[in-house]
Design a protein around this motif. Structure first.
Motif, PDB file in Angstrom:
ATOM      1  N   TYR A  73       9.992  11.538  -2.782  1.00 38.28           N
ATOM      2  CA  TYR A  73       8.743  11.962  -3.436  1.00 38.28           C
ATOM      3  C   TYR A  73       7.690  10.894  -3.181  1.00 38.28           C
ATOM      4  CZ  TYR A  73      10.568  15.802  -6.392  1.00 38.28           C
ATOM      5  OH  TYR A  73      11.097  16.975  -6.873  1.00 38.28           O
ATOM      6  N   ASP A  74       6.601  11.293  -2.556  1.00 39.19           N
ATOM      7  CA  ASP A  74       5.450  10.399  -2.418  1.00 39.19           C
ATOM      8  C   ASP A  74       4.650  10.534  -3.715  1.00 39.19           C
ATOM      9  OD1 ASP A  74       2.882   9.449  -2.042  1.00 39.19           O
ATOM     10  OD2 ASP A  74       2.701  10.150   0.027  1.00 39.19           O
ATOM     11  N   GLU A  75       4.813   9.530  -4.576  1.00 40.62           N
ATOM     12  CA  GLU A  75       4.125   9.561  -5.881  1.00 40.62           C
ATOM     13  C   GLU A  75       2.972   8.557  -5.918  1.00 40.62           C
ATOM     14  OE1 GLU A  75       5.395  10.964  -9.308  1.00 40.62           O
ATOM     15  OE2 GLU A  75       7.546  11.178  -8.903  1.00 40.62           O
ATOM     16  N   VAL A  76       2.379   8.344  -4.738  1.00 39.06           N
ATOM     17  CA  VAL A  76       1.255   7.409  -4.642  1.00 39.06           C
ATOM     18  C   VAL A  76       0.123   7.858  -5.581  1.00 39.06           C
ATOM     19  CG1 VAL A  76      -0.538   6.562  -3.062  1.00 39.06           C
ATOM     20  CG2 VAL A  76       1.855   6.576  -2.352  1.00 39.06           C
ATOM     21  N   GLN A  77      -0.061   9.170  -5.723  1.00 32.88           N
ATOM     22  CA  GLN A  77      -1.086   9.657  -6.658  1.00 32.88           C
ATOM     23  C   GLN A  77      -0.472  10.082  -7.988  1.00 32.88           C
ATOM     24  OE1 GLN A  77      -4.558  11.592  -5.747  1.00 32.88           O
ATOM     25  NE2 GLN A  77      -4.712  10.839  -3.680  1.00 32.88           N
ATOM     26  N   THR A  78       0.678  10.742  -7.943  1.00 34.16           N
ATOM     27  CA  THR A  78       1.228  11.315  -9.184  1.00 34.16           C
ATOM     28  C   THR A  78       1.927  10.279 -10.053  1.00 34.16           C
ATOM     29  OG1 THR A  78       3.233  11.907  -7.969  1.00 34.16           O
ATOM     30  CG2 THR A  78       1.570  13.628  -8.204  1.00 34.16           C
ATOM     31  N   SER A 133       0.844  -1.202   0.000  1.00 32.19           N
ATOM     32  CA  SER A 133       0.000   0.000   0.000  1.00 32.19           C
ATOM     33  C   SER A 133       0.876   1.247   0.000  1.00 32.19           C
ATOM     34  CB  SER A 133      -0.885   0.013   1.254  1.00 32.19           C
ATOM     35  OG  SER A 133      -0.058   0.136   2.394  1.00 32.19           O
ATOM     36  N   GLY A 134       0.214   2.398  -0.125  1.00 34.05           N
ATOM     37  CA  GLY A 134       0.936   3.656  -0.158  1.00 34.05           C
ATOM     38  C   GLY A 134       1.538   4.023   1.187  1.00 34.05           C
ATOM     39  N   THR A 135       0.764   3.826   2.235  1.00 34.04           N
ATOM     40  CA  THR A 135       1.259   4.198   3.562  1.00 34.04           C
ATOM     41  C   THR A 135       2.487   3.366   3.919  1.00 34.04           C
ATOM     42  OG1 THR A 135       0.512   4.780   5.777  1.00 34.04           O
ATOM     43  CG2 THR A 135      -0.217   2.642   4.954  1.00 34.04           C
TER      44      THR A 135
HETATM   45  C1  LIG Z   1      -0.274  10.909  -1.683  1.00 35.06           C
HETATM   46  C2  LIG Z   1      -0.701   9.707  -0.899  1.00 35.06           C
HETATM   47  N1  LIG Z   1       0.207   9.054  -0.163  1.00 35.06           N
HETATM   48  C3  LIG Z   1      -0.123   7.952   0.553  1.00 35.06           C
HETATM   49  C4  LIG Z   1      -1.408   7.462   0.552  1.00 35.06           C
HETATM   50  C5  LIG Z   1      -1.739   6.235   1.338  1.00 35.06           C
HETATM   51  O1  LIG Z   1      -1.939   5.177   0.468  1.00 35.06           O
HETATM   52  P1  LIG Z   1      -2.757   3.886   0.932  1.00 35.06           P
HETATM   53  O2  LIG Z   1      -4.161   4.295   1.136  1.00 35.06           O
HETATM   54  O3  LIG Z   1      -2.559   2.897  -0.182  1.00 35.06           O
HETATM   55  O4  LIG Z   1      -2.099   3.433   2.203  1.00 35.06           O
HETATM   56  C6  LIG Z   1      -2.393   8.113  -0.196  1.00 35.06           C
HETATM   57  C7  LIG Z   1      -3.785   7.625  -0.190  1.00 35.06           C
HETATM   58  O5  LIG Z   1      -4.731   8.275  -0.579  1.00 35.06           O
HETATM   59  C8  LIG Z   1      -2.036   9.267  -0.940  1.00 35.06           C
HETATM   60  O6  LIG Z   1      -2.942   9.933  -1.669  1.00 35.06           O
END
Ligand SMILES: Cc1ncc(COP(=O)(O)O)c(C=O)c1O
Length: 394
Positions: free
Chosen positions: A222-227, A110-112
């Motif tokens: 860089y948190d690129e979870v969205q970008t 996951s992103g977190t």
């Molecule tokens: C920029 C960003 N980072 C991290 C996360 C967390 O990702 P996840 O919900 O997969 O844990 C999100 C989730 O919306 C996010 O938008």
């Protein structure tokens, strides 16, 4: 009570047995195809939200579905204690589309989790503890990531917070400089702050962050979870013109990476990788075969269908069409991560569009409506959106 296909029963079962942690739309989704989702009452919705930016390749892209199906017939899962062709191919493919200096992948779910691991790697690589992140940034809901999230009430929800998190102002390099000292391991940011209402900075800010990190031996994340994974019309914001070509030391990603199969990843430089030893990081499901087959197929589908080119062509078309809508004050963001700023509240527009069978997103800026559509959205679908937007705005 048995599972049922009656939409009302589905809603009441979820309401009864699921914790009420989400504000839901009154839609019972049954299937999806491209930019469309189909509800169990027969309604069809244009999905400009992509299930939270996840459906990058569109819903049920045939190449992704085929790859997952074929993998399920071989083996569902084995951990990182063995080698796997699915994992090897996914890692190679992911590194091949990233800026050259990001040459090693770590897979998680996951992103977190990707952000937690990125911060951990930064601390290991620098032998320092503190992390600077930004007002308006969102990084996830696990302890360390939520402590780095200076947006709304999130840090409050995550109390007690992990110590050593410092808040700077997005776009203001002096506010970052004021916090930098010998205990700062990392600077972490969403290069476009999505939840905050799709906020971007001037390219010079990203360049200044890179220079500061180089000067002071700090890891840039860089948190690129969205970008990431094509959303901005480039594979990543890292290395793109919008960010003055700046490449961080670590990119984190998730969401669109598996087209809906949960998967996250960190891409890191060789220099960071040198500090990470056996057993320093790990997670049971990271790098599992189903997720890995989804990753490779997702990246190949984006390439085969020329989706980056599509985003680059359709974004200016959409921006142009939106010029016809008087109530749209500004359009922020890049590619298919767009924030439409209105004079009044975006929530009522989101709700009115939903009645017209169009799904959009809101944000923590009450005046900003977010669009995070699949990367295959075409100009006809844009026209349909604009027509309905004009209708609901009267
Ligand atoms: C920029 C960003 N980072 C991290 C996360 C967390 O990702 P996840 O919900 O997969 O844990 C999100 C989730 O919306 C996010 O938008």
């Amino acid at each position: 009570m048995k599972a049922t296909t009656n939409p009302e029963d589905t809603i009441s079962l979820e309401e009864r047995f699921q914790l009420a942690t989400y504000k839901k739309m009154p839609v019972v989704v049954e299937r999806g195809e491209g930019v469309w989702i189909y509800a169990s009452n027969g309604d069809r919705y244009l999905d400009l939200y992509g299930g939270h930016a996840v459906a990058g390749t569109g819903h049920c892209h045939p190449q992704v579905v085929k790859a997952i199906r074929e993998q399920t017939e071989k083996i569902l899962f084995y951990s990182n204690l063995v080698y796997s062709e699915a994992r090897a191919r996914a890692a190679e493919k992911l590194v091949s589309i990233a800026p050259a200096k990001l040459s090693k992948a770590f897979f998680c779910n996951s992103g977190t989790e990707a952000n937690e691991n990125a911060m951990r790697m930064a601390r290991m690589a620098t032998s320092r503890e503190n992390v600077i992140s930004f007002s308006g940034g969102f990084h996830g809901r696990t302890a360390d990531a939520i402590s780095a999230t200076f947006l709304g009430k999130y840090r409050e929800i995550g109390k007690p917070n992990v110590p050593g998190h410092l808040q700077a102002e997005f776009g203001d390099i002096d506010s970052v400089r004021a916090l930098v000292n010998e205990s700062v391991a990392a600077i972490m940011l969403e290069p476009i702050q999505s939840m905050a209402g799709v906020k971007m900075s001037d390219p010079s800010f990203y360049r200044a962050l890179r220079e500061l990190c180089d000067e002071r031996g700090i890891v840039l994340i860089y948190d690129e979870v969205q970008t990431g994974v094509g959303r901005t019309g480039d594979w990543f914001f890292a290395g793109s013109d919008a960010g003055d070509g700046v490449v961080p030391d670590i990119i984190t990603m998730a969401k669109a990476l598996g087209s809906g199969i949960p998967v996250g990843a960190c891409l890191v430089t060789e220099e960071i990788a040198l500090h990470i030893k056996e057993n320093d990081l790990g997670t049971t499901f990271g790098g599992g075969m189903i997720a890995m087959s989804a990753v490779t197929a997702t990246l190949e589908a984006i390439e085969n269908d020329r989706m980056l080119e599509n985003v680059q062509a359709v974004e200016p078309y959409l921006r142009n069409r939106l010029k016809e809508v008087e109530q749209v004050v500004s359009v922020r963001g890049r590619g298919f991560l767009l924030g439409l700023e209105f004079v009044g509240k975006a929530k009522s527009i989101h709700e009115a569009l939903l009645e017209q069978k169009i799904i959009t997103g809101t944000s923590s800026d009450s005046k900003v409506l977010r669009l995070l559509p699949p990367l295959c959205l075409n100009t006809e679908e844009v026209d349909l959106f604009v027509k309905n937007l004009m209708r609901v705005l009267g």
